[in-house]
Scaffold this active site. Structure first.
Site, PDB file in Angstrom:
ATOM      1  N   ASP A  47       0.864  -1.171   0.000  1.00 45.18           N
ATOM      2  CA  ASP A  47       0.000   0.000   0.000  1.00 45.18           C
ATOM      3  C   ASP A  47       0.907   1.230   0.000  1.00 45.18           C
ATOM      4  OD1 ASP A  47      -2.140   1.648   0.192  1.00 45.18           O
ATOM      5  OD2 ASP A  47      -2.811   0.984   2.168  1.00 45.18           O
ATOM      6  N   ASP A 141      -2.986   2.612  -5.931  1.00 48.64           N
ATOM      7  CA  ASP A 141      -1.849   2.636  -5.003  1.00 48.64           C
ATOM      8  C   ASP A 141      -1.782   1.401  -4.107  1.00 48.64           C
ATOM      9  OD1 ASP A 141      -4.062   3.125  -3.509  1.00 48.64           O
ATOM     10  OD2 ASP A 141      -3.330   4.951  -2.551  1.00 48.64           O
ATOM     11  N   GLU A 142      -2.372   0.316  -4.531  1.00 51.61           N
ATOM     12  CA  GLU A 142      -2.478  -0.843  -3.648  1.00 51.61           C
ATOM     13  C   GLU A 142      -2.501  -2.123  -4.491  1.00 51.61           C
ATOM     14  OE1 GLU A 142      -5.663  -2.027  -0.204  1.00 51.61           O
ATOM     15  OE2 GLU A 142      -6.031  -0.250  -1.377  1.00 51.61           O
TER      16      GLU A 142
END
Lengths: 449, 369
Positions: A47, A141-142
């Protein structure tokens, strides 16, 4: 074809072969994890830390160490995301900008540059690929990475995670928090434990010590409603779920949820990492700093969205059947209208024509301007042009050839290498476009869900 | 209106007209069936405005009259009733259904609101035997397109010529044409496009024997099937000019036993790609084999007994299209006339009745190298 076999075989997405599923399910049982006959999995959850804000700080070093908010300042803006410094003041994403300004009056504000974030996200994804082909992106973003078979055990997984964090720091000057665990659920919990720049390993043996003391809200599937039901029965921590009698839990949540939550509380989760989740829709939307009122402006905005979605469809080798538009007017009325085409398409021309028709026929703006405009295509399937035809569709074939050429030019020379004449002049209102906090989709990778 | 009719007969007829009732419509009255009682008949009508069906059944009419009832529920009720006499009576806007010990009351609608539906046409028609019509529709029906963006292709082209009349259907990848040798009293138009959907209904309603009387007007076609009349709007053309695409020089001929090829295709295609349904036919001077190789799934191969006079050729087909064609042919053997691996194959029966011309064209799939 020989069936997949051997301990080093990497699971391919989409094959749910019985024996492999069995193996995974058994591998996820804590009591069996130590048995050498069953392979234990090594799953990473990565993350990025305050992704948009961190990129802005990197681009503008003077912002470092200060509270930074990404979003549009003003009476109707929302916070898209913010730096950890701003979070200390209680600012969080999706908060109205006015509230954020009150909580943290000294914060710097940036409008957000979605295309830059998407580009960075793509580069980071490429760094993942050096570790494993089994990558499941969850958002910009993960992502989950399955290192089973690539690394021997969780300890080797931890070393790989360290290496990955190091590379992201070197190449992008950004930090990430990583969880390493034998399944997706524990990995996700782990990545959240020491944010930012964290690296946490949770093995099955750590479940009582690391998982059980956490609040039940950390469990997937426990929202405010469920949490309230559980609190009433004095269940506050994840470990409490295993100490209440099964019937009590069933009474509170129903048999399915009770079984599901108890499994999670034991640290069990047998879901696979799906590297190529089948995209169900591809969409793009944009919020305008100044409402669009001119018919011509709106039409060009539709064309822009259609071009981006069409390009994305072709890049993924997909065609879609249903075109949907989303319009939010100045007074926050949101319209979504869709039309299903007789045959699936990936052509900008067909998409924009459908969208124009929907906009003209099915939306009544009244005296309002357009605040947000989104366009999506769903009902996706892989393109198949192997069937030749008795009566060639010459017009469609020409459009397809042209799209292939322009796509290739854009891939080589950048997105602005070829621009439709109609889109040459950028309307003033788009120069400082702001991104909507709850729907980070502008020029996004295919939204999967 | 007050009538008594036999449950089984009523249920059967209702289900026939029920198939025409549109499932989605902006005009709510169309979700009804129109009941008209007169003489010793109960007439049932359904329409979606393009396609209409009227059918009659014997009934004891105590009091003539008309009413509309919501089709889905009404059909469900009648079907669920025991096999006995069903009594239907209308009072104000309520339709009462009594049968044995069951008693239903449902809301009806004013029959005046129902669109006017034609059940006779004044134009001079022609008759075709049910068997012939059924066979012709079987032969071309599979090639009818489902793609509503090219409406003309969702229909079957009927061509009226001196020597008889022909039906042609194509979805762009395949084409079937069959001709009927008898000269029929041709309508004013030399060719018409009949919706594939209408022909499906005709096939379902047709009796095995006797004739079907067909009437064509400027924009409609009517099928008189004895107790049932089907009336359909014709489709607007143009139908693609298909004659130039019929290959003239497909000299490489493969003859194969139809059933054997069907069974082998079914087996091998189990492992075909679910999107393309691609199978490969490897033609060699001394052998012919079918195969598939689908990544992540597996491979299958089967040799078939066939006579082939051409050069070595690997040609790909959509297995489902191929099976449709094989099913539409009724001779024991079929012949494939081929030219290249990327040009249309002509497939036709062997030893079919010479005067009943019938062939299918199938475009190959490009084989991935």
């Amino acid at each position: 074809m020989t069936p997949p076999s051997g301990a080093t075989e990497i699971r391919r997405p989409g094959i749910q072969a019985g024996p492999l599923c069995m193996l995974d399910r058994m591998g996820a049982q804590p009591k069996k994890s130590s048995a050498s006959t069953h392979r234990s999995r090594v799953i990473l959850h990565l993350d990025m830390d305050a992704f948009y804000a961190a990129i802005e700080v990197r681009e503008n070093p003077e912002l470092a160490g200060k509270p930074l908010i990404i979003g549009h300042r003003g009476p109707r803006g929302v916070v898209s995301t913010c730096s950890y410094e701003a979070r200390r003041f209680g600012v969080h994403s999706a908060m109205p900008s006015v509230t954020a300004e009150r909580l943290c009056p000294d914060a710097s504000w940036r409008p957000g540059r979605m295309s830059l974030y998407v580009e960075v996200s793509r580069r980071i994804r490429r760094l993942f690929e050096a570790f494993t082909p089994l990558i499941e992106p969850l958002s910009i973003d993960e992502a989950f990475l399955d290192l089973t078979g690539v690394t021997a055990d969780l300890e080797a997984g931890r070393r790989a995670a360290l290496e990955l964090k190091q590379r992201i720091r070197e190449k992008e000057e950004l930090t990430a928090s990583v969880g390493v665990a034998p399944n997706k659920f524990l990995a996700k919990v782990a990545s959240d434990l020491e944010k930012p720049d964290g690296l946490v390993v949770i093995a099955f043996a750590d479940v009582p010590e690391m998982l059980w003391p956490l609040p039940i809200e950390r469990l997937w599937g426990v929202g405010p409603k469920t949490a309230e039901q559980l609190h009433k029965r004095r269940i506050h921590k994840i470990g409490d779920l295993l100490h209440v009698p099964e019937p009590t839990l069933r009474g509170a949540l129903g048999a399915r949820s009770a079984r599901h939550l108890r499994a999670l509380a034991r640290g069990e989760d047998d879901r696979l990492v799906h590297s190529q989740r089948q995209a169900k829709s591809i969409s793009e939307e944009r919020t305008y700093a100044v409402d669009l009122t001119e018919a011509d402006e709106i039409d060009r905005a539709l064309l822009q969205r259609a071009e981006a979605v069409g390009c994305e469809l072709r890049r993924h080798g997909l065609v879609g059947r249903t075109v949907q538009i989303k319009v939010r007017t100045g007074d926050f009325t949101t319209w979504t209208r869709s039309h299903t085409l007789p045959a699936p398409t990936d052509l900008t021309e067909v998409i924009v024509e459908t969208a124009r028709h929907l906009f003209a026929e099915r939306i009544d703006l009244g005296d309002q301007g357009v605040r947000l405009l989104g366009l999506g295509v769903s009902g996706l399937e892989p393109v198949d042009r192997s069937q030749s035809t008795l009566f060639p569709d010459e017009q469609g074939e020409r459009a397809r050839r042209l799209a292939r050429t322009t796509d290739a030019l854009r891939a080589r020379l950048g997105p602005d290498a070829v621009v439709r004449a109609r889109l040459l002049r950028t309307p003033r209102s788009e120069e400082e476009d702001e991104h909507d906090g709850d729907a980070p989709l502008a020029s996004s990778p295919p939204s999967v869900d | 209106m007050k009538i008594v009719a036999d449950q089984a007969k009523l249920s059967q007829k209702l289900q026939a007209v029920g198939a025409v009732v549109p499932t989605k419509t902006t005009l709510t009255i169309l979700s009804n069936v129109l009941l008209q009682a007169e003489g010793d008949q109960l007439k049932l009508t359904a329409t979606d405005l393009d396609l209409s069906m009227t059918t009659s059944l014997p009934a004891q009419v105590e009091q003539p009259g008309n009413v509309c009832v919501q089709a889905r529920r009404f059909i469900e009720i009648i079907r669920a009733l025991p096999q006995a006499d069903v009594k239907l009576s209308v009072r104000a806007d309520t339709v009462r259904i009594q049968c044995g010990k069951s008693d239903f009351k449902i809301k009806g609608a004013d029959s005046d609101e129902y669109p006017k539906v034609t059940d006779r046409m004044k134009e001079k028609g022609f008759a075709v035997s049910a068997g012939t019509l059924n066979r012709m529709i079987d032969r071309v029906g599979h090639a009818v397109s489902q793609d509503l963006s090219r409406v003309a292709l969702t229909g079957v082209l009927w061509e009226f010529e001196k020597s008889g009349f022909s039906m042609v259907a194509t979805d762009g990848s395949r084409l079937s044409k069959t001709s009927h040798p008898e000269k029929v009293a041709s309508p004013a138009a030399a060719e018409i496009i009949v919706p594939g959907k209408a022909l499906q209904h005709v096939q379902r309603l047709m009796h095995d024997e006797g004739d079907v009387k067909i009437t064509v007007s400027d924009s409609y076609i009517g099928f008189d099937l004895g107790d049932t009349f089907l009336h359909s709007r014709l489709l607007e053309g143009p139908f693609p000019n298909y004659r130039p695409v019929i290959p003239k020089n497909n000299q490489h001929k493969m003859t194969v036993e139809r059933d054997g090829l069907t069974q082998a295709t079914k087996r091998v295609s189990i492992l075909a790609n679910t999107l393309t349904h691609q199978i490969k036919m490897a033609l060699r001077p001394d052998s012919v084999s079918l195969s598939v190789a689908t990544p992540d799934l597996g491979e299958a191969q089967e040799d078939i007994v066939a006579a082939y006079n051409g050069p070595e050729m690997d040609i790909g087909f959509n297995a489902n299209f191929l099976l449709d064609i094989l099913k539409s042919i009724d001779s024991d053997d079929v012949e494939f006339d081929l030219d290249q691996a990327d040009t249309a194959a002509m497939i036709h029966p062997v030893n079919g009745k010479e005067e009943e011309k019938f062939f299918c064209l199938l475009m190959p799939l490009r084989l991935a190298e």
